[in-house]
Motif scaffolding. Structure first.
Motif, PDB file in Angstrom:
ATOM      1  N   ILE A  17      -1.572  -0.107   1.459  1.00  0.00           N
ATOM      2  CA  ILE A  17      -1.128   0.825   0.417  1.00  0.00           C
ATOM      3  C   ILE A  17      -0.032   1.737   0.956  1.00  0.00           C
ATOM      4  O   ILE A  17       0.974   2.004   0.286  1.00  0.00           O
ATOM      5  N   GLY A  18      -0.207   2.212   2.190  1.00  0.00           N
ATOM      6  CA  GLY A  18       0.807   3.056   2.805  1.00  0.00           C
ATOM      7  C   GLY A  18       2.139   2.351   2.957  1.00  0.00           C
ATOM      8  O   GLY A  18       3.207   2.934   2.720  1.00  0.00           O
ATOM      9  N   GLU A  73       5.857   3.309   0.895  1.00  0.00           N
ATOM     10  CA  GLU A  73       6.980   3.856   1.665  1.00  0.00           C
ATOM     11  C   GLU A  73       8.229   4.005   0.797  1.00  0.00           C
ATOM     12  O   GLU A  73       8.949   4.994   0.887  1.00  0.00           O
ATOM     13  N   ASP A  74       8.480   3.008  -0.045  1.00  0.00           N
ATOM     14  CA  ASP A  74       9.646   3.076  -0.930  1.00  0.00           C
ATOM     15  C   ASP A  74       9.302   3.686  -2.284  1.00  0.00           C
ATOM     16  O   ASP A  74      10.180   3.830  -3.140  1.00  0.00           O
ATOM     17  N   GLY A  75       8.010   4.010  -2.453  1.00  0.00           N
ATOM     18  CA  GLY A  75       7.584   4.610  -3.722  1.00  0.00           C
ATOM     19  C   GLY A  75       7.451   3.582  -4.829  1.00  0.00           C
ATOM     20  O   GLY A  75       7.812   2.406  -4.677  1.00  0.00           O
ATOM     21  N   ILE A  76       6.923   4.022  -5.963  1.00  0.00           N
ATOM     22  CA  ILE A  76       6.780   3.188  -7.148  1.00  0.00           C
ATOM     23  C   ILE A  76       7.868   3.607  -8.140  1.00  0.00           C
ATOM     24  O   ILE A  76       7.855   4.736  -8.635  1.00  0.00           O
ATOM     25  N   LYS A 125       4.791  -4.673  -8.493  1.00  0.00           N
ATOM     26  CA  LYS A 125       4.455  -3.819  -7.343  1.00  0.00           C
ATOM     27  C   LYS A 125       3.528  -2.702  -7.762  1.00  0.00           C
ATOM     28  O   LYS A 125       2.557  -2.373  -7.069  1.00  0.00           O
ATOM     29  N   LYS A 126       3.781  -2.102  -8.912  1.00  0.00           N
ATOM     30  CA  LYS A 126       2.919  -1.042  -9.440  1.00  0.00           C
ATOM     31  C   LYS A 126       1.499  -1.564  -9.671  1.00  0.00           C
ATOM     32  O   LYS A 126       0.510  -0.927  -9.277  1.00  0.00           O
TER      33      LYS A 126
END
Length: 268
Positions: free
Chosen positions: A89-90, A94-97, A252-253
Motif C-alpha cells: 500500500i505504501g 508514493e505517487d498518490g491516487i 489503481k484506486k
C-alpha cells in the motif's frame, strides 16, 4: 450309531447354556410386567448414554488444543500477510491516487466497483460505453517474461462495448478490443488503436437467442462503415487513449482499496 466328539459336545453345552440364559431372562421380564421391562431398558440405555458422554471431555480437550494451535499458526500467517500489504500500500501511495473526474470530458461516468458505464447524448441517440477493469491490466506477462522492461507502465486496457440506442429503443451494440500496440502516429486511423470483435442488434437487452455477427465474417465495407459510425459519435483514437488513462488510474484506486480491505481482514 453316532459318535459325539468332545469338542462338539463342549460347543453344544455352551450354546445350550446361552440359549437357556436368554430364555430365562426373557421369561423373567415377561412375568414381571411392563414396569420392570421399562426399568430394564432405562438402565441399559442410561448406562450406554453415560458411557458415550463420559468420553466427551477427553475428546473435547484434544480438539481444543488442536484448535488453539491452528489459531496461533493462522494468526502468524496473517501477520506476515499484513506486513506485506502495508508495504505494498505504501509503494502504491508514493505517487498518490489521481483524480479521474477530469478525464473523459463530455461523458457521464457511472462507476460501481470494477464496472464502468460512460454515457452521453448525440442528437436523439443515447451512446453508452460499458466495460470492466477486472483482469484488464496489461504490460506484465508473468515471472517468465524475460523481455519485459522493469519500468514499463502497467496499462489497463479492457475490452468495451458501445451501445447506440435510438428513441424507439432499438440498439446497435458493438464489442471492441484495444490493440496491444496502441498507435503513436497521429496520422494513423482509429482501426490502429482498437478493433471490432462482434456486433449485435437488440431492444433493451440482448438474450441467448440474439444473433451475434463476428467481425471475421464481415465484409470489409461493413467493418469500415461501423468504424465510421463509432468515430462520428466520439469513439475515436483520442477517446481510446483517454479511456486507457482513465481505466489505468481507476484500476489503481480500486487496487489500493482492495489491499486496504485485505489488510483490515488480516488484522482482525
Amino acid at each position: 450309531f453316532h459318535v459325539v466328539h468332545k469338542e462338539d459336545n463342549k460347543m453344544s453345552n455352551l450354546a445350550r447354556k446361552s440359549l437357556l440364559s436368554m430364555l430365562s431372562t426373557r421369561t423373567y421380564l415377561q412375568n414381571c410386567g411392563p414396569s420392570v421391562l421399562g426399568s430394564f431398558h432405562k438402565r441399559v440405555l442410561s448406562k450406554r448414554t453415560f458411557a458415550s458422554v463420559s468420553k466427551f471431555p477427553r475428546q473435547f480437550g484434544s480438539i481444543q488444543q488442536r484448535w488453539l494451535h491452528q489459531k496461533n499458526v493462522s494468526q502468524e500467517s496473517f501477520n506476515n500477510l499484513s506486513k506485506y500489504l502495508e508495504s505494498e500500500i505504501g509503494a502504491e501511495m508514493e505517487d498518490g491516487i489521481e483524480n479521474v473526474d477530469n478525464l473523459l470530458e463530455g461523458w457521464t461516468k457511472n462507476c460501481e466497483g470494477v464496472k464502468v458505464v460512460l454515457s452521453k447524448k448525440v442528437g436523439k441517440e443515447t451512446v453508452r460505453v460499458s466495460l470492466s477493469i477486472s483482469g484488464a491490466l496489461e504490460g506484465y506477462e508473468g515471472p517468465d517474461d524475460e523481455d519485459m522492461e522493469t519500468d514499463a507502465p502497467l496499462l489497463c486496457k479492457p475490452p468495451f462495448e458501445v451501445e447506440i440506442e435510438k428513441p424507439s429503443g432499438s440498439t446497435l451494440a458493438i464489442r471492441c478490443m484495444i490493440n496491444d500496440d496502441m498507435a503513436e502516429d497521429p496520422e494513423d486511423d482509429v482501426s490502429d488503436i482498437f478493433e471490432i470483435l462482434n456486433v449485435t442488434m437488440h431492444n433493451g437487452k440482448p438474450g441467448e437467442t440474439t444473433y451475434v455477427c463476428e467481425s471475421e465474417n464481415m465484409d470489409q465495407e461493413m467493418y469500415e462503415g461501423l468504424l465510421d459510425v463509432l468515430e462520428e459519435r466520439g469513439i475515436d483514437k483520442m477517446f481510446t487513449q483517454n479511456l486507457v488513462e482513465f481505466c489505468t488510474k481507476y484500476e489503481k484506486k480500486e487496487y489500493v482499496e482492495f489491499l486496504t480491505s485485505m489488510k483490515k481482514f488480516a488484522d482482525e
